[in-house]
Design a protein around this motif. Structure first.
Motif, short mmCIF file in Angstrom:
data_model
loop_
_atom_site.label_atom_id
_atom_site.label_comp_id
_atom_site.label_asym_id
_atom_site.label_seq_id
_atom_site.Cartn_x
_atom_site.Cartn_y
_atom_site.Cartn_z
N VAL A 13 0.86 -1.17 0.00
CA VAL A 13 0.00 0.00 0.00
C VAL A 13 0.91 1.23 0.00
CG1 VAL A 13 -0.26 -0.16 2.54
CG2 VAL A 13 -1.81 1.27 1.20
N LYS A 14 0.75 2.06 -0.98
CA LYS A 14 1.63 3.21 -1.15
C LYS A 14 1.35 4.27 -0.08
CE LYS A 14 2.22 2.64 -6.14
NZ LYS A 14 2.09 3.27 -7.49
N ALA A 15 2.35 5.11 0.12
CA ALA A 15 2.23 6.18 1.11
C ALA A 15 1.07 7.09 0.77
CB ALA A 15 3.53 6.97 1.17
N GLY A 16 0.25 7.38 1.79
CA GLY A 16 -0.88 8.27 1.62
C GLY A 16 -2.07 7.67 0.93
N THR A 17 -2.12 6.34 0.76
CA THR A 17 -3.24 5.68 0.09
C THR A 17 -3.78 4.55 0.95
OG1 THR A 17 -1.85 4.08 -1.09
CG2 THR A 17 -2.20 6.22 -2.15
N SER A 18 -4.82 3.88 0.42
CA SER A 18 -5.42 2.71 1.08
C SER A 18 -5.46 1.54 0.12
CB SER A 18 -6.84 3.05 1.56
OG SER A 18 -6.82 4.06 2.55
N ALA A 19 -5.53 0.34 0.68
CA ALA A 19 -5.66 -0.88 -0.11
C ALA A 19 -6.60 -1.81 0.64
CB ALA A 19 -4.30 -1.53 -0.33
N SER A 20 -7.38 -2.63 -0.12
CA SER A 20 -8.40 -3.49 0.49
C SER A 20 -8.30 -4.92 -0.02
CB SER A 20 -9.80 -2.93 0.19
OG SER A 20 -9.96 -1.65 0.73
N ALA A 21 -8.92 -5.83 0.79
CA ALA A 21 -9.07 -7.23 0.41
C ALA A 21 -10.42 -7.69 0.94
CB ALA A 21 -7.95 -8.07 0.97
N VAL A 22 -11.03 -8.69 0.27
CA VAL A 22 -12.33 -9.24 0.66
C VAL A 22 -12.14 -10.71 1.01
CG1 VAL A 22 -14.71 -9.67 -0.03
CG2 VAL A 22 -13.57 -7.57 -0.78
N TYR A 23 -12.69 -11.11 2.17
CA TYR A 23 -12.53 -12.48 2.66
C TYR A 23 -13.89 -13.11 2.92
CZ TYR A 23 -7.66 -11.20 3.50
OH TYR A 23 -6.36 -10.78 3.35
N VAL A 24 -13.93 -14.46 2.79
CA VAL A 24 -15.11 -15.25 3.15
C VAL A 24 -14.64 -16.37 4.08
CG1 VAL A 24 -16.94 -16.78 2.33
CG2 VAL A 24 -16.35 -14.73 1.01
N PHE A 25 -15.32 -16.51 5.23
CA PHE A 25 -15.00 -17.57 6.20
C PHE A 25 -16.27 -18.31 6.57
CE2 PHE A 25 -11.23 -15.03 6.66
CZ PHE A 25 -10.23 -15.93 7.01
N ASN A 26 -16.13 -19.64 6.67
CA ASN A 26 -17.25 -20.50 7.01
C ASN A 26 -17.50 -20.41 8.52
OD1 ASN A 26 -19.05 -22.63 7.48
ND2 ASN A 26 -18.15 -23.90 5.88
N VAL A 27 -18.62 -19.77 8.91
CA VAL A 27 -18.99 -19.61 10.31
C VAL A 27 -20.43 -20.06 10.49
CG1 VAL A 27 -19.27 -17.99 12.23
CG2 VAL A 27 -17.41 -17.66 10.57
N PRO A 28 -20.72 -21.07 11.32
CA PRO A 28 -22.11 -21.51 11.53
C PRO A 28 -22.99 -20.38 12.04
CG PRO A 28 -20.54 -23.07 12.48
CD PRO A 28 -19.75 -21.87 12.10
#
Length: 268
Positions: A225-240
């Motif tokens: 992630v570069k200086a002064g910026t944002s970066a994202s990720a999307v996750y899926v987890f199996n939760v009853p």
């Protein structure tokens, strides 16, 4: 025949009887005097013995009462009993019982999560030394919140929702799941690597680990992630669904940074 110088037989008999009577009286007086002298001598000896504290005679000992211990005229002297030099600090256990085991010291309390734990210094350490360093865990914040990971870098959980997880990778099992976005904001003056960033999830009172799934619509972090910026990720987890009252999401930026923790109730 001249009879003048001799007495008559009757007169001579009287003289002899008188002599015998006088002699007998003298003998009686001597015997009485000897008996009195003996009695006085015995009395004087007894009195002298009592005054000087000497042992009474055998005759006097037989007249005194004897106790069961064999001491005349009183109780037997007490026998001295040996006392120990020091008294034991604790009573000895009864015969046939096991001695109590010494109390074990209480284990040291493990420090709980801190709001802003210090980063881990891993400079110049070998792989073996690095393996022994426990990474600190920050105190949890609500599930959908922003958390400072280290100075100038923060992470935020957004878009948390319930989905039907899709199994596309090896060992994955499809089922009810949670999907969420993790956004890292870099407010420093240099780039921050994200290729080692790690996200994990646990659920329930026993903190059961949740399994990551490939879908739907997941995405990974960029390498940095570069200086002064944002970066994202999307996750899926199996939760009853029944275990979503307590869900915890961990964001681990790198080995030297405390692990950010997000905790709360997730959508069913």
């Amino acid at each position: 025949m001249n009879m003048k110088g001799s007495g008559s037989p009757q007169a001579n008999g009287k003289d002899a009887s008188s002599v015998r009577d006088a002699s007998a009286k003298r003998r009686k007086r001597w015997i009485a005097a000897g008996a009195v002298a003996a009695v006085l001598a015995i009395g004087a000896g007894v009195w002298a013995s009592a005054q000087s504290g000497t042992t009474p005679t055998a005759a006097q000992q037989t007249s005194q009462p004897t106790t069961a211990a064999g001491s005349p005229g009183g109780s037997a002297p007490p026998t001295a009993s040996a006392s120990p030099a020091t008294a034991p600090s604790t009573p000895a256990p009864a015969p046939g019982t096991a001695s109590p085991a010494p109390a074990e010291p209480a284990p040291a309390a493990t420090p709980g999560p801190q709001a802003n734990p210090a980063p881990v210094d891993r400079t110049g350490k070998s792989d073996q030394e690095l393996a022994t360093i426990e990474q600190p865990v920050a105190a949890p914040v609500p599930l959908v919140a922003k958390k400072e990971v280290k100075s100038g870098v923060s992470a935020t959980i957004t878009e948390l929702e319930a989905v039907q997880g899709e199994a596309m990778g090896v060992g994955e099992v499809a089922g009810p799941s949670l999907r969420f976005k993790v956004t890292v904001t870099n407010d420093t003056g240099s780039d921050i690597p994200l290729d080692t960033a790690l996200v994990t999830v646990s659920f329930g009172k026993d903190s059961e680990p949740a399994s990551a799934l490939s879908g739907p619509n997941t995405s990974a972090f960029p390498d940095k992630v570069k200086a002064g910026t944002s970066a994202s990720a999307v996750y899926v987890f199996n939760v009853p669904r029944e275990a979503r009252d307590q869900v915890t999401i961990y964001f681990n930026l790198d080995a030297g940074t405390p692990i950010a923790t997000f905790e709360g109730k997730a959508p069913a």
